[in-house]
Enzyme design. Structure first.
Site, mmCIF file in Angstrom:
data_model
loop_
_atom_site.group_PDB
_atom_site.id
_atom_site.type_symbol
_atom_site.label_atom_id
_atom_site.label_comp_id
_atom_site.label_asym_id
_atom_site.label_seq_id
_atom_site.Cartn_x
_atom_site.Cartn_y
_atom_site.Cartn_z
ATOM 1 N N ALA A 166 -17.717 -3.525 13.818
ATOM 2 C CA ALA A 166 -16.795 -2.578 14.462
ATOM 3 C C ALA A 166 -15.386 -2.632 13.885
ATOM 4 C CB ALA A 166 -16.766 -2.809 15.971
ATOM 5 N N GLY A 181 -12.243 -1.612 6.297
ATOM 6 C CA GLY A 181 -13.559 -1.929 5.730
ATOM 7 C C GLY A 181 -14.594 -0.834 5.854
ATOM 8 N N GLU A 182 -14.765 -0.270 7.052
ATOM 9 C CA GLU A 182 -15.816 0.725 7.248
ATOM 10 C C GLU A 182 -15.353 2.136 6.902
ATOM 11 O OE1 GLU A 182 -18.886 -0.321 10.489
ATOM 12 O OE2 GLU A 182 -16.958 -0.879 11.356
ATOM 13 N N SER A 206 -12.044 -11.145 3.984
ATOM 14 C CA SER A 206 -11.364 -11.245 5.278
ATOM 15 C C SER A 206 -10.816 -12.650 5.521
ATOM 16 C CB SER A 206 -12.304 -10.833 6.413
ATOM 17 O OG SER A 206 -13.461 -11.647 6.456
ATOM 18 N N THR A 252 -9.626 -7.832 10.876
ATOM 19 C CA THR A 252 -8.181 -7.895 10.663
ATOM 20 C C THR A 252 -7.441 -7.586 11.950
ATOM 21 O OG1 THR A 252 -8.380 -7.307 8.325
ATOM 22 C CG2 THR A 252 -6.255 -6.904 9.380
ATOM 23 N N ALA A 309 -1.042 -4.175 11.015
ATOM 24 C CA ALA A 309 -2.244 -3.822 10.253
ATOM 25 C C ALA A 309 -3.334 -3.254 11.143
ATOM 26 C CB ALA A 309 -2.778 -5.053 9.522
ATOM 27 N N LYS A 310 -4.173 -2.412 10.530
ATOM 28 C CA LYS A 310 -5.421 -1.984 11.162
ATOM 29 C C LYS A 310 -6.505 -1.882 10.097
ATOM 30 C CE LYS A 310 -3.617 2.762 11.606
ATOM 31 N NZ LYS A 310 -3.346 3.853 12.580
ATOM 32 N N ARG A 361 -13.270 -4.952 13.164
ATOM 33 C CA ARG A 361 -12.437 -5.696 14.107
ATOM 34 C C ARG A 361 -11.789 -6.944 13.520
ATOM 35 N NH1 ARG A 361 -14.971 -10.100 16.324
ATOM 36 N NH2 ARG A 361 -13.749 -9.913 18.265
ATOM 37 N N GLY A 387 -17.870 -11.166 2.234
ATOM 38 C CA GLY A 387 -17.648 -11.026 0.805
ATOM 39 C C GLY A 387 -16.472 -10.135 0.496
#
Length: 751
Positions: free
Chosen positions: A521, A708-709, A484, A525, A704-705, A523, A481
């Site tokens: 984790a 989200g978290e 991504s 992107t 990019a890195k 991961r 949602g």
């Protein structure tokens, strides 16, 4: 850049807002039947007897299943690939229930209402067993936990001990030593969509499972383990997800749903209501932690000694990984020459815990950042300046795993954030007298980018040209949602010369996708995005070479842009190129690439908060907020900002309101509905600014890195530090409920 770094709307946004997107609960099938689960009212008890007679007497009831007539295969709901070795302590229906909300039985009927009505008629006799309801009690109950007739459970479930440098020498030479204890609560994901699953028999004897999951391959692995069947007999497809935040990382309903479909030969739907989602799914783990910090007079962190106890609840799930996960995050933030860490995970007879946006990071950062702030206050040092002094530099290696932390720009987050927030000025001018007091606080944070050095950290992406000139992307992607899919479509589109909306993403499906870990984790992107970029490069080269033949041009002359292959003297659309190939009986070009991670850099952040505290009522209002994030490059700045806004909202709730409190006498969850569980809504949200540090990451797609978290990780300690600054208190137990604040301001009034 025409697609990357652009504020591209969600590729499925129109379908969502118009209601055209079909979620799992919307799915209708001919002959669909419905299940209703019966949950335990006891924290720990043996099921002496279960009588389904009254339930079976209802017309339209198909059957009742419980431990006596279902497989008793042990499984672990947090595994993510077949054959993974993990403590298999769960059963679909255990003969001994381990928490209030544990599964006792399921009724299958022609309608959901009928199944729920029949469920209430099942007669169950329980024999209570001793219950361990707090992590402190669990530590006092080391060795076998009471478990007559089942597998042996021991506390601690897992323990991680790590020593780096010479902690004793560090504390001996310190100018100041501080010791701080912090408690963080359980919190619930509160996704808009409750848990749901569908399963049905397929031709050939296979079982289809349709689930709003975070990994179709994890669902396949867990269901196969629970039912003791070959994984290839399970065909798992991903449904659109109405929110997860980690709550749907573990297949909870899927084994039961698949079993009922295989047993009855009918399509089965199993869904939880909101109350059931609260008592019978997962929460974030509560943590009790203590940290000693050795500081020099200038503010250098000379050493730390950390001890954490993690309450993982009644089943292991992935809780045994949490002590190590928390250490990994702790060791990546500051350059600490001497470190001692001990982390223990313990069983209790309470709701099992699992992943929730950060997987240990919010807890360990709350401990570390609150403890550091109080230690710095003791010796009169500025929190920002001291953190700049200690934070890791680009190219640093973490002392636990020895991994290169990449282009770590935490110092940039701190310096740019302090300037934008006017930290020094506001720190000295806040209101600290009268009923309403103002204070400012901040916290730094780090998080991972994927699971490397795990040897299964890889993603395979396939891109192929369509006849209409668009491109298909097949990859085991799970958009929770957050957008991504849109970001990954932008990556592919940038390379191929298309628009993001022209990348058609196939839903994750175990039949058509190569294995992938799933969305976890941080991961997607960093790992999946790089797989997509590399697959797109291969496809772009094939398309360019093919177009050169069609246009009679030199291969290096072709440029792909705006859905066209352009040579100096002519051009053609991708659709025209596809038609040119079809006329010659040639297959449309496709490319597959498997990207295996070789690094796990850190993402970094610094958050700044201003709060106003009503000293009469203890109410806290976050009045201003700045979130600064090192993202390498924002593939879609709009979606990055959206992730940060959502992360801050969750973090404010974690700091001030949310607590899945457990009654210490009965084990019953007190906050078991939205009426009893307080969330942050629009009126509680502050003025929120976002500042992105985009200095690139060489191993990430277009630099990019992850975001989200980490977006939620520093929020709670920043707010707690602001409240302590406003009041001069040393509050450390989350959430900062009003009664805790009032008690801290009036210690003499406590009984």
């Amino acid at each position: 850049m025409e697609q990357v770094s652009q504020r591209v709307p969600l590729i499925d946004g129109v379908a969502k807002v118009t209601g055209r997107l079909s979620f799992a609960a919307d799915m209708a099938m001919e002959g669909l039947v419905h299940g209703a689960l019966l949950f335990s009212p006891r924290a720990h008890a043996r099921i002496v007897s279960l009588d389904p007679t009254a339930a079976l007497s209802f017309p339209g009831v198909i059957g009742v299943w419980w431990h006596a007539n279902t497989p008793q295969n042990g499984y672990n709901s947090s595994i993510w690939y077949c054959g993974q070795v993990a403590l298999a302590d769960e059963r679909m229906f255990p003969p001994i229930v381990r928490h209030v909300g544990d599964r006792v039985a399921v009724v299958l009927a022609e309608t959901e209402a009928l199944a729920r009505a029949a469920r209430s008629k099942i007669a169950v006799e329980y024999e209570d067993l001793p219950a361990v309801l707090t992590p402190q009690a669990a530590l006092n109950h080391a060795g076998p936990v009471a478990d007559a007739g089942g597998p042996t459970y021991r506390n601690p479930v897992d323990e991680v001990v790590f020593v780096h440098g010479d902690p004793e020498a560090a504390f001996a030479r310190a100018d100041h030593v501080a010791e701080v204890a912090v408690k963080t609560p359980r919190s619930h994901h509160c996704a808009v969509e409750p848990h749901v699953c569908l399963a049905w028999p397929e031709v050939g004897g296979r079982i289809a499972v349709h689930s709003p999951c975070q990994s179709v391959f994890a669902v396949q692995a867990v269901v196969a383990q629970a039912l003791a069947m070959e994984p290839d007999r399970l065909h798992v497809t991903k449904a659109p997800i109405g929110g997860s935040f980690g709550g749907k990382a573990e297949p909870i309903l899927d084994p039961i749903c698949a079993y009922l479909a295989s047993r009855t030969g009918l399509p089965v739907r199993l869904a939880l209501n909101r109350h059931e989602t609260f008592i019978a799914t997962r929460t974030r783990s509560a943590v009790t932690g203590r940290m000693r910090i050795a500081l020099s007079a200038e503010g250098h962190i000379l050493g730390r000694d950390t001890d954490v106890v993690v309450d993982i609840g009644a089943y292991c799930t992935g809780g045994n990984y949490l002590p190590g996960s928390m250490l990994q995050r702790l060791a990546r933030l500051y350059d600490v020459p001497a470190e001692r860490y001990r982390g223990r995970a313990v069983y209790t007879n309470t709701l099992p815990t699992g992943a929730f946006r950060g997987y240990g990071s919010p807890q360990i950062h709350a401990l570390g950042e609150i403890a550091l702030d109080l230690a710095l206050r003791d010796i009169g040092l500025d929190p920002v300046a001291a953190r700049i002094l200690n934070i890791v530099a680009p190219g640093a290696r973490d002392p636990w795993q020895g991994l290169d932390l990449g282009n770590a720009r935490g110092a940039d987050c701190l310096t740019r954030g302090a300037e934008a927030f006017k930290w020094a000025e506001r720190r000295d001018t806040v209101v600290k007298r009268g009923r309403f007091r103002r204070g400012v606080g901040m916290a730094a944070a780090t998080h991972i980018n994927g699971c490397f050095p795990s040897d299964d950290e890889a993603t395979t992406a396939t891109l192929c040209l369509r006849a209409d000139g668009r491109a298909d992307l097949v990859c085991a992607l799970h958009d929770l949602g957050c957008g991504s899919d849109t970001s990954l479509a932008q990556i592919a589109a940038e390379v191929l010369g298309l628009r993001a909306s022209e990348i058609v993403i196939a839903p994750a499906d175990t039949d058509i996708c190569a294995y992938d870990l799933g969305t976890r984790a941080s991961r997607m992107t960093y790992i999946a995005g790089e797989a997509v970029r590399r697959a797109a490069l291969v496809l772009a080269a094939v398309v360019a070479d093919t177009a050169a033949l069609a246009l009679n041009a030199a291969p290096g002359e072709i440029r792909l842009r705006s859905g066209r292959a352009q040579a100096a003297h002519a051009s053609m659309t991708f659709a025209e190129l596809a038609n040119w190939l079809a006329m010659r009986g040639t297959a449309l070009p496709a490319a597959t690439h498997t990207h295996r991670a070789s690094a796990n850099p850190g993402s970094y952040a610094a958050h700044f908060a201003e709060v106003e505290v009503d000293t009469l009522t203890g109410r806290v209002q976050v009045s201003d907020y700045l979130a600064v994030h090192d993202v390498g490059r924002a593939i879609n700045p709009m979606l990055v900002e959206g992730q940060i806004h959502g992360g801050v909202q969750i973090g404010i709730g974690y700091a001030l309101y949310e607590d899945v409190a457990v009654d210490k006498g009965t084990g019953r969850i007190l906050a078991d509905s939205f009426a009893r569980y307080t969330l942050v809504n629009a009126p509680e949200m502050p003025s929120l600014r976002v500042l992105l540090v985009e200095e690139g990451e060489s191993t990430g797609p277009f630099g990019a890195k992850a975001i989200g978290e980490i977006a939620t990780i520093p929020v709670a300690p920043a707010i707690v530090n602001a409240v302590n600054h406003a009041l001069g208190t040393r509050l450390t137990d989350l959430p900062l409920l009003p009664d805790r604040i009032v008690a801290a301001l009036n210690p003499g009034s406590q009984s």
